[in-house]
Design a protein around this motif. Structure first.
Motif, PDB file in Angstrom:
ATOM      1  N   TYR A  83       0.805  -1.214   0.000  1.00  0.00           N
ATOM      2  CA  TYR A  83       0.000   0.000   0.000  1.00  0.00           C
ATOM      3  C   TYR A  83       0.843   1.271   0.000  1.00  0.00           C
ATOM      4  CZ  TYR A  83      -3.571  -3.320   1.548  1.00  0.00           C
ATOM      5  OH  TYR A  83      -4.420  -4.388   1.645  1.00  0.00           O
ATOM      6  N   SER A  84       2.142   1.143  -0.183  1.00  0.00           N
ATOM      7  CA  SER A  84       3.034   2.288  -0.078  1.00  0.00           C
ATOM      8  C   SER A  84       4.124   2.201  -1.142  1.00  0.00           C
ATOM      9  CB  SER A  84       3.676   2.332   1.314  1.00  0.00           C
ATOM     10  OG  SER A  84       4.701   3.301   1.373  1.00  0.00           O
ATOM     11  N   MET A  85       4.609   3.368  -1.578  1.00  0.00           N
ATOM     12  CA  MET A  85       5.740   3.402  -2.496  1.00  0.00           C
ATOM     13  C   MET A  85       7.066   3.503  -1.748  1.00  0.00           C
ATOM     14  SD  MET A  85       4.383   5.591  -5.792  1.00  0.00           S
ATOM     15  CE  MET A  85       3.340   6.809  -4.998  1.00  0.00           C
ATOM     16  N   ALA A  86       7.008   3.494  -0.420  1.00  0.00           N
ATOM     17  CA  ALA A  86       8.234   3.601   0.375  1.00  0.00           C
ATOM     18  C   ALA A  86       9.191   2.428   0.166  1.00  0.00           C
ATOM     19  CB  ALA A  86       7.885   3.759   1.854  1.00  0.00           C
ATOM     20  N   PRO A  87       8.717   1.167   0.136  1.00  0.00           N
ATOM     21  CA  PRO A  87       9.679   0.060  -0.040  1.00  0.00           C
ATOM     22  C   PRO A  87      10.458   0.132  -1.346  1.00  0.00           C
ATOM     23  CG  PRO A  87       7.597  -0.771   0.804  1.00  0.00           C
ATOM     24  CD  PRO A  87       7.366   0.658   0.429  1.00  0.00           C
ATOM     25  N   ILE A  88       9.759   0.385  -2.461  1.00  0.00           N
ATOM     26  CA  ILE A  88      10.468   0.401  -3.740  1.00  0.00           C
ATOM     27  C   ILE A  88      11.358   1.636  -3.865  1.00  0.00           C
ATOM     28  CG2 ILE A  88       8.616   1.542  -5.052  1.00  0.00           C
ATOM     29  CD1 ILE A  88       9.358  -0.376  -7.371  1.00  0.00           C
ATOM     30  N   SER A  89      10.924   2.778  -3.335  1.00  0.00           N
ATOM     31  CA  SER A  89      11.775   3.973  -3.389  1.00  0.00           C
ATOM     32  C   SER A  89      13.007   3.800  -2.507  1.00  0.00           C
ATOM     33  CB  SER A  89      10.979   5.215  -2.974  1.00  0.00           C
ATOM     34  OG  SER A  89      10.547   5.124  -1.631  1.00  0.00           O
ATOM     35  N   TYR A  90      12.852   3.093  -1.385  1.00  0.00           N
ATOM     36  CA  TYR A  90      13.988   2.818  -0.496  1.00  0.00           C
ATOM     37  C   TYR A  90      15.047   1.982  -1.216  1.00  0.00           C
ATOM     38  CZ  TYR A  90      16.569   0.751   3.430  1.00  0.00           C
ATOM     39  OH  TYR A  90      17.556   0.326   4.283  1.00  0.00           O
ATOM     40  N   VAL A  91      14.616   0.927  -1.906  1.00  0.00           N
ATOM     41  CA  VAL A  91      15.558   0.064  -2.625  1.00  0.00           C
ATOM     42  C   VAL A  91      16.209   0.818  -3.780  1.00  0.00           C
ATOM     43  CG1 VAL A  91      15.754  -2.009  -4.050  1.00  0.00           C
ATOM     44  CG2 VAL A  91      14.390  -2.054  -1.952  1.00  0.00           C
ATOM     45  N   LEU A  92      15.425   1.596  -4.511  1.00  0.00           N
ATOM     46  CA  LEU A  92      15.989   2.366  -5.623  1.00  0.00           C
ATOM     47  C   LEU A  92      17.027   3.372  -5.128  1.00  0.00           C
ATOM     48  CD1 LEU A  92      12.746   2.992  -7.699  1.00  0.00           C
ATOM     49  CD2 LEU A  92      14.727   1.667  -8.440  1.00  0.00           C
ATOM     50  N   PHE A  93      16.762   3.984  -3.991  1.00  0.00           N
ATOM     51  CA  PHE A  93      17.669   5.002  -3.456  1.00  0.00           C
ATOM     52  C   PHE A  93      18.916   4.376  -2.837  1.00  0.00           C
ATOM     53  CE2 PHE A  93      18.998   8.064  -0.134  1.00  0.00           C
ATOM     54  CZ  PHE A  93      19.206   9.181  -0.931  1.00  0.00           C
ATOM     55  N   GLN A  94      18.726   3.332  -2.041  1.00  0.00           N
ATOM     56  CA  GLN A  94      19.834   2.751  -1.293  1.00  0.00           C
ATOM     57  C   GLN A  94      20.666   1.770  -2.121  1.00  0.00           C
ATOM     58  OE1 GLN A  94      20.264   4.688   1.252  1.00  0.00           O
ATOM     59  NE2 GLN A  94      19.933   3.357   3.005  1.00  0.00           N
ATOM     60  N   THR A  95      20.009   0.939  -2.908  1.00  0.00           N
ATOM     61  CA  THR A  95      20.712  -0.121  -3.633  1.00  0.00           C
ATOM     62  C   THR A  95      21.104   0.299  -5.041  1.00  0.00           C
ATOM     63  OG1 THR A  95      19.489  -1.778  -2.368  1.00  0.00           O
ATOM     64  CG2 THR A  95      20.584  -2.525  -4.385  1.00  0.00           C
ATOM     65  N   HIS A  96      20.173   0.931  -5.748  1.00  0.00           N
ATOM     66  CA  HIS A  96      20.424   1.293  -7.143  1.00  0.00           C
ATOM     67  C   HIS A  96      20.939   2.722  -7.304  1.00  0.00           C
ATOM     68  CE1 HIS A  96      18.576  -2.396  -8.806  1.00  0.00           C
ATOM     69  NE2 HIS A  96      17.808  -2.324  -7.741  1.00  0.00           N
ATOM     70  N   ARG A  97      21.028   3.444  -6.207  1.00  0.00           N
ATOM     71  CA  ARG A  97      21.601   4.793  -6.201  1.00  0.00           C
ATOM     72  C   ARG A  97      20.876   5.749  -7.146  1.00  0.00           C
ATOM     73  NH1 ARG A  97      23.683   4.380  -1.385  1.00  0.00           N
ATOM     74  NH2 ARG A  97      25.211   2.706  -1.201  1.00  0.00           N
ATOM     75  N   VAL A  98      19.575   5.601  -7.240  1.00  0.00           N
ATOM     76  CA  VAL A  98      18.776   6.555  -8.007  1.00  0.00           C
ATOM     77  C   VAL A  98      18.663   7.833  -7.190  1.00  0.00           C
ATOM     78  CG1 VAL A  98      16.535   7.004  -9.078  1.00  0.00           C
ATOM     79  CG2 VAL A  98      17.502   4.689  -9.116  1.00  0.00           C
ATOM     80  N   CYS A  99      18.858   8.978  -7.818  1.00  0.00           N
ATOM     81  CA  CYS A  99      18.880  10.235  -7.073  1.00  0.00           C
ATOM     82  C   CYS A  99      17.482  10.586  -6.560  1.00  0.00           C
ATOM     83  CB  CYS A  99      19.441  11.368  -7.929  1.00  0.00           C
ATOM     84  SG  CYS A  99      18.371  11.911  -9.265  1.00  0.00           S
TER      85      CYS A  99
END
Length: 241
Positions: free
Chosen positions: A156-172
């Motif tokens: 129900y949240s975009m927090a998990p995927i944004s967390y992985v993109l930011f922390q693991t994939h280094r998306v700005c």
């Protein structure tokens, strides 16, 4: 014209306009459902005795989130579908998703605290919505969705995927924030929202962090302090905030 709602002392205001302007120690003045001023410095000229004032000291403000791929429960009876959709939409609202694009015209609605739009057209931009499908190469431009309603997906949240993109994939952080605010608004023709600009609808989130980077690198702790829809704070209610 005076403000009916004013948010002051904003540590960082992320407008998500075309230049991704960030204002420090800023304020937002709203007249009913529209933003009438964003600036730094003195805000007193916008006040009158009836203005509701929010002090956002030590916090940042962003546009409310837009989920561009809500899948309705079309495989169940209509009554069950509506009930399950309402429960899902409520849970998404609690995570700052105040606008959704859905695939079912029966789900379309506009309420005080959340808008759901039915759109036949699919996005031309790729939509990132599943942690299991993230690849090493992330598209240059993309939209984001929590992926609710997809097979075996009940997030129900975009927090998990944004967390992985930011922390693991280094998306700005700029790409992440735009993918859930201004880009989906532009992609689906929602010109009245998606950014914090004069004349736009006052759909805002006040986050309990000083920068958006802190939001994307934190998981498992609620960070949304206030939610404002159409210039009205509905979470938490005024009487308890």
């Amino acid at each position: 014209m005076k403000a009916t709602l004013l948010i002051k002392n904003i540590e960082n205001l992320y407008t998500c306009d075309k230049n991704f302007t960030i204002l420090n120690h800023a304020f937002i003045a709203c007249h009913h459902d529209k933003i009438i001023e964003i600036n730094t410095g003195s805000y007193k000229e916008w006040l009158d005795p009836a203005t509701r004032v929010i002090d956002a000291q030590g916090e940042c403000v962003v546009p409310s989130f837009i989920d561009c791929q809500f899948k309705s429960f079309t495989h169940v009876r209509l009554g069950d579908q509506l009930r399950q959709d309402i429960n899902a939409l409520y849970a998404m609202r609690q995570n700052g998703i105040l606008t959704l694009i859905c695939d079912n015209p029966n789900t379309q609605r506009m309420k005080l605290d959340q808008d759901v739009f039915y759109k036949k057209n699919q996005s031309e931009l790729p939509v990132l919505n599943r942690l299991s499908e993230l690849k090493n190469e992330i598209p240059e431009t993309f939209l984001m969705s929590c992926g609710f309603g997809l097979p075996n997906s009940y997030v129900y949240s975009m927090a998990p995927i944004s967390y992985v993109l930011f922390q693991t994939h280094r998306v700005c952080s700029r790409k992440l924030l735009e993918s859930m605010t201004s880009l989906p608004a532009k992609e689906f023709g929602l010109s009245d929202r998606g950014s914090i600009e004069i004349g736009k609808t006052a759909d805002l989130l006040v986050l309990q962090v000083t920068t958006i980077e802190h939001y994307f690198q934190t998981l498992g702790r609620p960070l949304i302090h206030r939610m404002i829809k159409n210039g009205i704070q509905f979470y938490p209610e005024w009487m308890v905030c």
